[in-house]
Design a protein around this motif. Sequence first.
Motif, PDB file in Angstrom:
ATOM      1  N   GLN A   1      49.441  41.568  47.613  1.00 54.86           N
ATOM      2  CA  GLN A   1      48.869  40.385  48.249  1.00 54.86           C
ATOM      3  C   GLN A   1      47.447  40.187  47.731  1.00 54.86           C
ATOM      4  O   GLN A   1      46.683  41.152  47.622  1.00 54.86           O
ATOM      5  CB  GLN A   1      48.853  40.533  49.773  1.00 54.86           C
ATOM      6  N   ILE A   2      47.122  38.940  47.443  1.00 54.20           N
ATOM      7  CA  ILE A   2      45.796  38.617  46.909  1.00 54.20           C
ATOM      8  C   ILE A   2      45.013  37.848  47.966  1.00 54.20           C
ATOM      9  O   ILE A   2      45.417  36.751  48.369  1.00 54.20           O
ATOM     10  CB  ILE A   2      45.897  37.776  45.617  1.00 54.20           C
ATOM     11  N   HIS A   3      43.925  38.440  48.430  1.00 59.72           N
ATOM     12  CA  HIS A   3      43.062  37.822  49.430  1.00 59.72           C
ATOM     13  C   HIS A   3      41.653  37.657  48.850  1.00 59.72           C
ATOM     14  O   HIS A   3      41.340  38.184  47.786  1.00 59.72           O
ATOM     15  CB  HIS A   3      42.967  38.697  50.696  1.00 59.72           C
ATOM     16  N   SER A   4      40.811  36.971  49.591  1.00 58.01           N
ATOM     17  CA  SER A   4      39.385  36.928  49.289  1.00 58.01           C
ATOM     18  C   SER A   4      38.626  37.159  50.586  1.00 58.01           C
ATOM     19  O   SER A   4      39.172  36.988  51.684  1.00 58.01           O
ATOM     20  CB  SER A   4      38.978  35.584  48.674  1.00 58.01           C
ATOM     21  N   ILE A   5      37.375  37.558  50.465  1.00 58.51           N
ATOM     22  CA  ILE A   5      36.536  37.781  51.639  1.00 58.51           C
ATOM     23  C   ILE A   5      35.124  37.316  51.330  1.00 58.51           C
ATOM     24  O   ILE A   5      34.620  37.522  50.219  1.00 58.51           O
ATOM     25  CB  ILE A   5      36.535  39.263  52.085  1.00 58.51           C
ATOM     26  N   SER A   6      34.500  36.678  52.302  1.00 63.64           N
ATOM     27  CA  SER A   6      33.111  36.229  52.171  1.00 63.64           C
ATOM     28  C   SER A   6      32.314  36.751  53.355  1.00 63.64           C
ATOM     29  O   SER A   6      32.779  36.688  54.495  1.00 63.64           O
ATOM     30  CB  SER A   6      33.032  34.701  52.133  1.00 63.64           C
ATOM     31  N   THR A   7      31.126  37.247  53.075  1.00 56.94           N
ATOM     32  CA  THR A   7      30.228  37.700  54.139  1.00 56.94           C
ATOM     33  C   THR A   7      29.293  36.560  54.510  1.00 56.94           C
ATOM     34  O   THR A   7      28.527  36.070  53.678  1.00 56.94           O
ATOM     35  CB  THR A   7      29.416  38.924  53.682  1.00 56.94           C
ATOM     36  N   ALA A   8      29.374  36.141  55.757  1.00 60.32           N
ATOM     37  CA  ALA A   8      28.607  34.983  56.220  1.00 60.32           C
ATOM     38  C   ALA A   8      27.189  35.385  56.602  1.00 60.32           C
ATOM     39  O   ALA A   8      26.973  36.328  57.365  1.00 60.32           O
ATOM     40  CB  ALA A   8      29.309  34.339  57.419  1.00 60.32           C
TER      41      ALA A   8
END
Length: 384
Positions: free
Chosen positions: A175-182
């Motif tokens: 599975q390919i996800h992305s994550i961003s730190t706000a």
Amino acid sequence: MDLLNRVAKHAKLNWQSLAIPDVPSPPFLILFINSICNMKCEHCFYWSSLNKRDDLSFDEIVSLSKELGPIENLNLSGGEPFLRKEFGAICRQFIQQNGVKEIYVPSNGWYTDKTITQIRETLKEKSLKIFAIELSLDGMEEFHDRFRVSPGAFKRSMETYDALVELQKEDPRLQIHSISTATAENMDEIRRLTTYLYERCPQMSHHNLALIRGDRKNPSLQGPKLAEYQKLYEYVQRLWAPREESRYGSIVEPMLQWAKVETAKQQRQVVPCRAGVLSVVVNANGDVGLCEQHKPIGNLRQKSFMEIWHSEEARKLRASINAKECYCTNEIFMWPSITFQPVQLAKAMVGAKVWQKPEPLPIGERADYKAGGKVSLPVLPSQS
């Protein structure tokens, strides 16, 4: 049969969360597989421990695996995890020895070939159900590269995504996800980024949002206003709704976001935390902690894991956590705390209103990631 197994597992972990009569081996392991990293990210909470060259050896990690019981969920972090040359061998050790079914790995996406090689090696284990990689991206190209002090980082991540898509064709367990730190600095950037990723990366099934936390490298970086964060999450939720429908674990996502926002808003444990019961952290140098929020309670080079796990220091810290003397927004610990406490699961479902399906975002309401020309970048004190 699969449904029965899932029900049985859920019941077992619900009981284990009560820690009666004692605390068995933790079923959720957060292992910092190395401390080596090629970037200098402004928001990194692990920055003071990077590149120390005192990481656990492969044999020491194997010894840890042999001491632990069954593990449901393995989170591998770093450093940049795919710089660890034994990455695949370590994953296979925990799959074979501890019955790991799900592996989650954040990555900066810089090392395409290493990443593909190590994931392919891990996927040789047919009992593994899910291998999810999260590409860490903080904004569009100019902002992201500057924020991570790494020219070319954004482009390298996209190259890695493209290679992951080809590997996924061979094995759909990937599975390919992305994550961003706000942070307070990148709310608009993330809105543009998530739109870009949704359109550019059709095989990416999830974009995760995390609130900045911990002893970040740039101490001037602050978290976003919670009202702005909620609006951003609602935008992401609506945009990604078509892909979230079929994603494993998607029902928990709105509950996690609800718990994170409420915890930050009320500055207390909204969901009673089961860190130190269901989960444990092992740092790259062998330090063992019940969570990332507290100081380590022992080191594997001085004591065995079970000696540390059942120590007086561990007992006292569990009591403190249980008394809600701390709080955090780390979803790695929130996820099992919500999912495997029936009352808290019901509470989170109501809080997040999970029965309300997000209305898909019309194309005309999507952010224009192509607009704006030159991005206005904040001056970050550590670079000024």
